[in-house]
Design a protein around this motif. Structure first.
Motif, mmCIF file in Angstrom:
data_model
loop_
_atom_site.group_PDB
_atom_site.id
_atom_site.type_symbol
_atom_site.label_atom_id
_atom_site.label_comp_id
_atom_site.label_asym_id
_atom_site.label_seq_id
_atom_site.Cartn_x
_atom_site.Cartn_y
_atom_site.Cartn_z
ATOM 1 N N GLY A 1 0.824 -1.210 0.000
ATOM 2 C CA GLY A 1 0.000 0.000 0.000
ATOM 3 C C GLY A 1 0.854 1.254 0.000
ATOM 4 O O GLY A 1 0.569 2.214 -0.721
ATOM 5 N N PHE A 2 1.906 1.258 0.811
ATOM 6 C CA PHE A 2 2.790 2.416 0.832
ATOM 7 C C PHE A 2 3.525 2.585 -0.503
ATOM 8 O O PHE A 2 3.685 3.701 -0.987
ATOM 9 C CB PHE A 2 3.801 2.321 1.976
ATOM 10 N N VAL A 3 3.950 1.494 -1.095
ATOM 11 C CA VAL A 3 4.620 1.562 -2.398
ATOM 12 C C VAL A 3 3.648 2.096 -3.445
ATOM 13 O O VAL A 3 4.002 2.948 -4.266
ATOM 14 C CB VAL A 3 5.179 0.181 -2.807
ATOM 15 N N PHE A 4 2.406 1.631 -3.425
ATOM 16 C CA PHE A 4 1.390 2.104 -4.366
ATOM 17 C C PHE A 4 1.128 3.593 -4.175
ATOM 18 O O PHE A 4 1.079 4.356 -5.140
ATOM 19 C CB PHE A 4 0.098 1.308 -4.176
ATOM 20 N N LEU A 5 0.962 4.023 -2.924
ATOM 21 C CA LEU A 5 0.725 5.443 -2.657
ATOM 22 C C LEU A 5 1.902 6.298 -3.099
ATOM 23 O O LEU A 5 1.723 7.399 -3.625
ATOM 24 C CB LEU A 5 0.441 5.663 -1.175
ATOM 25 N N TYR A 6 3.116 5.812 -2.880
ATOM 26 C CA TYR A 6 4.298 6.547 -3.323
ATOM 27 C C TYR A 6 4.254 6.740 -4.831
ATOM 28 O O TYR A 6 4.512 7.833 -5.338
ATOM 29 C CB TYR A 6 5.568 5.792 -2.916
ATOM 30 N N GLY A 7 3.902 5.696 -5.565
ATOM 31 C CA GLY A 7 3.823 5.790 -7.016
ATOM 32 C C GLY A 7 2.742 6.746 -7.468
ATOM 33 O O GLY A 7 2.936 7.544 -8.400
ATOM 34 N N VAL A 8 1.594 6.709 -6.827
ATOM 35 C CA VAL A 8 0.488 7.600 -7.198
ATOM 36 C C VAL A 8 0.856 9.057 -6.925
ATOM 37 O O VAL A 8 0.617 9.936 -7.755
ATOM 38 C CB VAL A 8 -0.800 7.200 -6.439
ATOM 39 N N ILE A 9 1.446 9.311 -5.776
ATOM 40 C CA ILE A 9 1.839 10.680 -5.440
ATOM 41 C C ILE A 9 2.918 11.173 -6.392
ATOM 42 O O ILE A 9 2.880 12.322 -6.857
ATOM 43 C CB ILE A 9 2.303 10.757 -3.971
ATOM 44 N N ARG A 10 3.867 10.326 -6.699
ATOM 45 C CA ARG A 10 4.933 10.712 -7.633
ATOM 46 C C ARG A 10 4.370 11.029 -9.018
ATOM 47 O O ARG A 10 4.760 12.008 -9.649
ATOM 48 C CB ARG A 10 5.949 9.577 -7.713
ATOM 49 N N LEU A 11 3.430 10.224 -9.479
ATOM 50 C CA LEU A 11 2.788 10.456 -10.765
ATOM 51 C C LEU A 11 2.010 11.774 -10.753
ATOM 52 O O LEU A 11 2.073 12.552 -11.707
ATOM 53 C CB LEU A 11 1.862 9.286 -11.096
ATOM 54 N N ALA A 12 1.289 12.032 -9.673
ATOM 55 C CA ALA A 12 0.513 13.273 -9.563
ATOM 56 C C ALA A 12 1.425 14.494 -9.580
ATOM 57 O O ALA A 12 1.119 15.504 -10.232
ATOM 58 C CB ALA A 12 -0.325 13.248 -8.294
ATOM 59 N N ILE A 13 2.536 14.420 -8.890
ATOM 60 C CA ILE A 13 3.472 15.551 -8.861
ATOM 61 C C ILE A 13 4.077 15.777 -10.238
ATOM 62 O O ILE A 13 4.205 16.912 -10.694
ATOM 63 C CB ILE A 13 4.561 15.323 -7.792
ATOM 64 N N ARG A 14 4.424 14.691 -10.942
ATOM 65 C CA ARG A 14 4.996 14.837 -12.281
ATOM 66 C C ARG A 14 4.006 15.511 -13.228
ATOM 67 O O ARG A 14 4.363 16.417 -13.972
ATOM 68 C CB ARG A 14 5.414 13.483 -12.833
ATOM 69 N N HIS A 15 2.747 15.081 -13.165
ATOM 70 C CA HIS A 15 1.731 15.684 -14.023
ATOM 71 C C HIS A 15 1.495 17.150 -13.658
ATOM 72 O O HIS A 15 1.284 17.993 -14.527
ATOM 73 C CB HIS A 15 0.427 14.899 -13.947
ATOM 74 N N ALA A 16 1.528 17.459 -12.368
ATOM 75 C CA ALA A 16 1.346 18.843 -11.938
ATOM 76 C C ALA A 16 2.482 19.725 -12.441
ATOM 77 O O ALA A 16 2.249 20.850 -12.896
ATOM 78 C CB ALA A 16 1.264 18.909 -10.414
ATOM 79 N N LEU A 17 3.712 19.233 -12.391
ATOM 80 C CA LEU A 17 4.844 20.013 -12.877
ATOM 81 C C LEU A 17 4.766 20.217 -14.384
ATOM 82 O O LEU A 17 5.074 21.308 -14.884
ATOM 83 C CB LEU A 17 6.160 19.337 -12.494
ATOM 84 N N GLU A 18 4.336 19.196 -15.118
ATOM 85 C CA GLU A 18 4.168 19.338 -16.565
ATOM 86 C C GLU A 18 3.077 20.363 -16.875
ATOM 87 O O GLU A 18 3.234 21.191 -17.780
ATOM 88 C CB GLU A 18 3.820 17.999 -17.199
ATOM 89 N N GLU A 19 1.994 20.327 -16.123
ATOM 90 C CA GLU A 19 0.895 21.280 -16.334
ATOM 91 C C GLU A 19 1.355 22.709 -16.032
ATOM 92 O O GLU A 19 0.995 23.645 -16.745
ATOM 93 C CB GLU A 19 -0.290 20.901 -15.441
ATOM 94 N N MET A 20 2.157 22.870 -14.983
ATOM 95 C CA MET A 20 2.686 24.200 -14.667
ATOM 96 C C MET A 20 3.550 24.720 -15.799
ATOM 97 O O MET A 20 3.492 25.906 -16.140
ATOM 98 C CB MET A 20 3.503 24.159 -13.367
ATOM 99 N N GLU A 21 4.359 23.858 -16.390
ATOM 100 C CA GLU A 21 5.228 24.270 -17.498
ATOM 101 C C GLU A 21 4.394 24.693 -18.696
ATOM 102 O O GLU A 21 4.679 25.719 -19.329
ATOM 103 C CB GLU A 21 6.171 23.124 -17.878
ATOM 104 N N VAL A 22 3.337 23.939 -19.008
ATOM 105 C CA VAL A 22 2.469 24.289 -20.139
ATOM 106 C C VAL A 22 1.800 25.633 -19.886
ATOM 107 O O VAL A 22 1.749 26.491 -20.771
ATOM 108 C CB VAL A 22 1.419 23.174 -20.373
ATOM 109 N N ARG A 23 1.304 25.833 -18.673
ATOM 110 C CA ARG A 23 0.636 27.101 -18.357
ATOM 111 C C ARG A 23 1.616 28.271 -18.383
ATOM 112 O O ARG A 23 1.252 29.383 -18.768
ATOM 113 C CB ARG A 23 -0.048 27.023 -16.999
ATOM 114 N N ARG A 24 2.852 28.041 -17.976
ATOM 115 C CA ARG A 24 3.857 29.112 -18.018
ATOM 116 C C ARG A 24 4.120 29.530 -19.450
ATOM 117 O O ARG A 24 4.175 30.722 -19.767
ATOM 118 C CB ARG A 24 5.159 28.646 -17.359
ATOM 119 N N VAL A 25 4.251 28.558 -20.341
ATOM 120 C CA VAL A 25 4.491 28.860 -21.745
ATOM 121 C C VAL A 25 3.288 29.591 -22.340
ATOM 122 O O VAL A 25 3.452 30.562 -23.090
ATOM 123 C CB VAL A 25 4.796 27.562 -22.531
#
Length: 64
Positions: free
Chosen positions: A14-38
């Protein structure tokens, strides 16, 4: 004993799964921030071009 082992395995998984989900969410958020900045930079450039065109077409608005 089996219940304890199964509980520990599920707990760790469960902890490994949550780590993966949180990591994926952060990566998508950073990509979205970059798109919005551009997009914001592009909108700012377009606004400046529109302002220059407006002033060029309507020189009387500049006070000269």
């Amino acid at each position: 004993m089996f219940a304890m082992v199964a509980t520990v395995i599920l707990y760790v998984a469960g902890f490994v799964f949550l780590y993966g989900v949180i990591r994926l969410a952060i990566r998508h958020a950073l990509e979205e921030m970059e798109v919005r900045r551009v997009q914001a930079e592009r909108a700012e450039e377009l606004a400046a071009v529109r302002d220059r065109a407006l002033l060029r077409e309507n020189g009387f608005l500049t006070g000269n």
